[in-house]
Design a protein around this motif. Structure first.
Motif, PDB file in Angstrom:
ATOM      1  N   LEU A  24      15.604   6.198   4.081  1.00  0.00           N
ATOM      2  CA  LEU A  24      16.618   7.234   3.894  1.00  0.00           C
ATOM      3  C   LEU A  24      17.876   6.983   4.713  1.00  0.00           C
ATOM      4  O   LEU A  24      18.988   7.295   4.280  1.00  0.00           O
ATOM      5  N   CYS A  25      17.710   6.415   5.920  1.00  0.00           N
ATOM      6  CA  CYS A  25      18.843   6.243   6.809  1.00  0.00           C
ATOM      7  C   CYS A  25      19.527   4.881   6.687  1.00  0.00           C
ATOM      8  O   CYS A  25      20.743   4.767   6.935  1.00  0.00           O
ATOM      9  N   LEU A  26      18.780   3.850   6.313  1.00  0.00           N
ATOM     10  CA  LEU A  26      19.351   2.510   6.255  1.00  0.00           C
ATOM     11  C   LEU A  26      19.279   1.864   4.882  1.00  0.00           C
ATOM     12  O   LEU A  26      19.948   0.865   4.632  1.00  0.00           O
ATOM     13  N   GLY A  27      18.429   2.378   4.005  1.00  0.00           N
ATOM     14  CA  GLY A  27      18.264   1.745   2.714  1.00  0.00           C
ATOM     15  C   GLY A  27      17.347   0.551   2.743  1.00  0.00           C
ATOM     16  O   GLY A  27      17.382  -0.293   1.843  1.00  0.00           O
ATOM     17  N   LEU A  28      16.517   0.420   3.794  1.00  0.00           N
ATOM     18  CA  LEU A  28      15.566  -0.686   3.888  1.00  0.00           C
ATOM     19  C   LEU A  28      14.300  -0.330   3.132  1.00  0.00           C
ATOM     20  O   LEU A  28      13.742   0.742   3.334  1.00  0.00           O
ATOM     21  N   PRO A  29      13.779  -1.237   2.281  1.00  0.00           N
ATOM     22  CA  PRO A  29      12.598  -0.905   1.482  1.00  0.00           C
ATOM     23  C   PRO A  29      11.311  -0.838   2.270  1.00  0.00           C
ATOM     24  O   PRO A  29      10.398  -0.112   1.928  1.00  0.00           O
ATOM     25  N   TYR A  30      11.210  -1.617   3.383  1.00  0.00           N
ATOM     26  CA  TYR A  30       9.947  -1.658   4.109  1.00  0.00           C
ATOM     27  C   TYR A  30      10.206  -1.984   5.562  1.00  0.00           C
ATOM     28  O   TYR A  30      11.131  -2.719   5.888  1.00  0.00           O
ATOM     29  N   ALA A  31       9.382  -1.446   6.451  1.00  0.00           N
ATOM     30  CA  ALA A  31       9.518  -1.691   7.877  1.00  0.00           C
ATOM     31  C   ALA A  31       8.261  -2.355   8.394  1.00  0.00           C
ATOM     32  O   ALA A  31       7.157  -1.905   8.104  1.00  0.00           O
ATOM     33  N   LYS A  32       8.408  -3.436   9.149  1.00  0.00           N
ATOM     34  CA  LYS A  32       7.239  -4.117   9.713  1.00  0.00           C
ATOM     35  C   LYS A  32       6.635  -3.270  10.823  1.00  0.00           C
ATOM     36  O   LYS A  32       7.328  -2.567  11.509  1.00  0.00           O
ATOM     37  N   ASP A  38      -1.013   4.164   8.823  1.00  0.00           N
ATOM     38  CA  ASP A  38      -1.230   5.530   9.263  1.00  0.00           C
ATOM     39  C   ASP A  38       0.040   6.347   9.020  1.00  0.00           C
ATOM     40  O   ASP A  38       1.052   5.846   8.512  1.00  0.00           O
ATOM     41  N   TYR A  39       0.005   7.604   9.409  1.00  0.00           N
ATOM     42  CA  TYR A  39       1.139   8.493   9.122  1.00  0.00           C
ATOM     43  C   TYR A  39       2.381   8.079   9.913  1.00  0.00           C
ATOM     44  O   TYR A  39       3.517   8.273   9.459  1.00  0.00           O
ATOM     45  N   LYS A  40       2.210   7.494  11.107  1.00  0.00           N
ATOM     46  CA  LYS A  40       3.361   7.061  11.896  1.00  0.00           C
ATOM     47  C   LYS A  40       4.119   5.943  11.182  1.00  0.00           C
ATOM     48  O   LYS A  40       5.350   5.953  11.131  1.00  0.00           O
ATOM     49  N   ARG A  41       3.376   4.980  10.627  1.00  0.00           N
ATOM     50  CA  ARG A  41       4.025   3.892   9.908  1.00  0.00           C
ATOM     51  C   ARG A  41       4.713   4.410   8.643  1.00  0.00           C
ATOM     52  O   ARG A  41       5.808   3.973   8.284  1.00  0.00           O
ATOM     53  N   LYS A  42       4.064   5.345   7.952  1.00  0.00           N
ATOM     54  CA  LYS A  42       4.666   5.913   6.742  1.00  0.00           C
ATOM     55  C   LYS A  42       5.959   6.650   7.064  1.00  0.00           C
ATOM     56  O   LYS A  42       6.959   6.526   6.347  1.00  0.00           O
ATOM     57  N   LEU A  43       5.943   7.431   8.146  1.00  0.00           N
ATOM     58  CA  LEU A  43       7.159   8.149   8.543  1.00  0.00           C
ATOM     59  C   LEU A  43       8.270   7.193   8.937  1.00  0.00           C
ATOM     60  O   LEU A  43       9.451   7.435   8.644  1.00  0.00           O
ATOM     61  N   LYS A  44       7.908   6.083   9.582  1.00  0.00           N
ATOM     62  CA  LYS A  44       8.892   5.087   9.971  1.00  0.00           C
ATOM     63  C   LYS A  44       9.524   4.443   8.744  1.00  0.00           C
ATOM     64  O   LYS A  44      10.741   4.261   8.675  1.00  0.00           O
ATOM     65  N   ILE A  45       8.689   4.121   7.760  1.00  0.00           N
ATOM     66  CA  ILE A  45       9.188   3.513   6.525  1.00  0.00           C
ATOM     67  C   ILE A  45      10.137   4.460   5.808  1.00  0.00           C
ATOM     68  O   ILE A  45      11.239   4.084   5.383  1.00  0.00           O
ATOM     69  N   ILE A  46       9.730   5.743   5.680  1.00  0.00           N
ATOM     70  CA  ILE A  46      10.566   6.725   4.985  1.00  0.00           C
ATOM     71  C   ILE A  46      11.883   6.939   5.718  1.00  0.00           C
ATOM     72  O   ILE A  46      12.950   7.034   5.099  1.00  0.00           O
ATOM     73  N   ALA A  47      11.838   6.996   7.056  1.00  0.00           N
ATOM     74  CA  ALA A  47      13.054   7.203   7.842  1.00  0.00           C
ATOM     75  C   ALA A  47      14.041   6.056   7.647  1.00  0.00           C
ATOM     76  O   ALA A  47      15.251   6.276   7.471  1.00  0.00           O
ATOM     77  N   LEU A  48      13.545   4.825   7.669  1.00  0.00           N
ATOM     78  CA  LEU A  48      14.423   3.675   7.488  1.00  0.00           C
ATOM     79  C   LEU A  48      14.939   3.582   6.057  1.00  0.00           C
ATOM     80  O   LEU A  48      16.059   3.113   5.827  1.00  0.00           O
ATOM     81  N   GLN A  89       0.798  -1.211   0.000  1.00  0.00           N
ATOM     82  CA  GLN A  89       0.000   0.000   0.000  1.00  0.00           C
ATOM     83  C   GLN A  89       0.840   1.275   0.000  1.00  0.00           C
ATOM     84  O   GLN A  89       0.338   2.339  -0.331  1.00  0.00           O
ATOM     85  N   PHE A  90       2.095   1.165   0.410  1.00  0.00           N
ATOM     86  CA  PHE A  90       2.926   2.362   0.508  1.00  0.00           C
ATOM     87  C   PHE A  90       4.355   2.004   0.122  1.00  0.00           C
ATOM     88  O   PHE A  90       4.950   1.091   0.683  1.00  0.00           O
ATOM     89  N   HIS A  91       4.924   2.720  -0.858  1.00  0.00           N
ATOM     90  CA  HIS A  91       6.244   2.401  -1.368  1.00  0.00           C
ATOM     91  C   HIS A  91       7.322   3.383  -0.918  1.00  0.00           C
ATOM     92  O   HIS A  91       8.496   3.055  -0.944  1.00  0.00           O
TER      93      HIS A  91
END
Length: 333
Positions: A325-333, A313-323, A31-33
């Motif tokens: 940009l900072c780690l190069g991980l495509p998705y965060a559980k 929600d916006y918290k999960r989206k911000l977490k995904i974007i942060a990881l 749902q969110f890339h």
């Protein structure tokens, strides 16, 4: 689990603890890339080997010494670069001198993370060179490895060397980890290893520092899977494939099992269940004559908690974007 528990070597093909549980990856990744541009053109399954995708029949175990582990190096480099950039940004106003902040370094780190973020899945597809496949239907175990015909008695339908399940064993071995502790690892091989030394994989088990009993737990999950006269274990990893196994379909019908049970459950609740199962394994006495009762109606023990369902929600989206940009991980559980 008792720290003094050491199973026989090779480990017996018995199911005792009956608490092999792990969480499944949330489908919210679809749902969110974020900044992972390439994920719009493939799914995780697209970059994996689809030959053994049917988990109602195949269980795949990777080789712990494959080059795939080297892919963590770019992630570590990106994380270290991000940490240095952030620390420099916070400390720069307090340093003496009029030199400007080195934005070039931070930009280089950002570009590095964005690059690996988008190419990592494609590279990982080709780094897993060796793995074993356990065929529940045919009761055979094959290895993905190039072996001369003169050394192979038979091959599976995909050309991989294979042996009957009864000829495959799992041993445990204690290996010093260089920090004063012993890591216990499972080694799956042919019962006649001297004759077939090429039929072997060494598996990484995350919790293997604890004791050799962790290896027994790992092997127990495979043994239970290969019991084809029983339904598939009712755990998240088999949810999407239960309808492909006739024995499981009939059992679920007689058991009035809710459809799509694990897929409807949130990741947070699954993590709670995983911790609960782990605590039960720790308390298990490993008496060969007293196996733990298998949980065949998990929906009665763990009703779905609506408040713990996954939400984009916006918290999960911000977490995904942060990881990303900072780690190069495509998705965060």
């Amino acid at each position: 689990m008792s720290q003094e528990y050491f199973p026989l070597n090779p480990i017996k093909k018995k199911v005792l603890a009956n608490r092999y549980f792990d969480t499944q990856e949330s489908t919210l990744k679809e749902q969110f890339h974020g900044f992972c541009i390439t994920s719009r053109f493939y799914t995780l399954e697209d970059v994996q080997d689809q030959t053994f995708a049917d988990k109602s029949r195949y269980l795949v175990v990777g080789h712990g010494d494959d080059l795939g582990k080297l892919l963590i190096i770019p992630l570590i480099a990106g994380a270290f670069g991000s940490f240095i950039s952030i620390m420099m940004f916070l400390m720069w106003p307090f340093l003496e001198g009029d030199d400007p902040y080195p934005f070039e370094f931070a930009l280089a780190v950002l570009c590095w993370n964005l690059f690996w973020l988008n190419v990592h899945p494609f590279i990982s597809k080709y780094t897993s060179q060796r793995y074993m496949t356990f065929d529940r239907k045919r009761q055979q175990v094959s290895i993905r490895k190039t072996v001369a015909d003169k050394d192979v008695e038979r091959r599976d339908e995909y050309g991989n060397p294979c042996f009957h399940w009864k000829d495959v064993v799992c041993c445990w071995k204690g290996v010093p980890n260089g920090r004063g502790a012993t890591v216990y690892v499972p080694i799956i091989k042919h019962i006649n290893y001297k004759q077939y030394p090429w039929f072997r994989v060494r598996v990484d088990v995350a919790e293997s520092v604890a004791c050799a009993g962790v290896v027994a737990e790992f092997w127990e999950r495979i043994v239970r899977f290969m019991e084809k006269d029983k339904p598939l274990p009712d755990i998240p990893e088999f949810e999407k494939y239960r309808h492909l196994c006739p024995v499981t379909v009939e059992f679920d019908k007689q058991n009035n099992r809710p459809s799509n049970y694990w897929n409807e459950m949130g990741t947070k609740q699954q993590k709670q269940i995983k911790l609960e199962c782990m605590n039960e394994r720790l308390a298990f006495h490993w008496d060969p004559d007293s196996p733990n009762e298998e949980i065949i109606r998990p929906w009665e023990r763990w009703p779905i908690d609506e408040s713990l369902k996954d939400k984009m929600d916006y918290k999960r989206k911000l977490k995904i974007i942060a990881l990303q940009l900072c780690l190069g991980l495509p998705y965060a559980k």
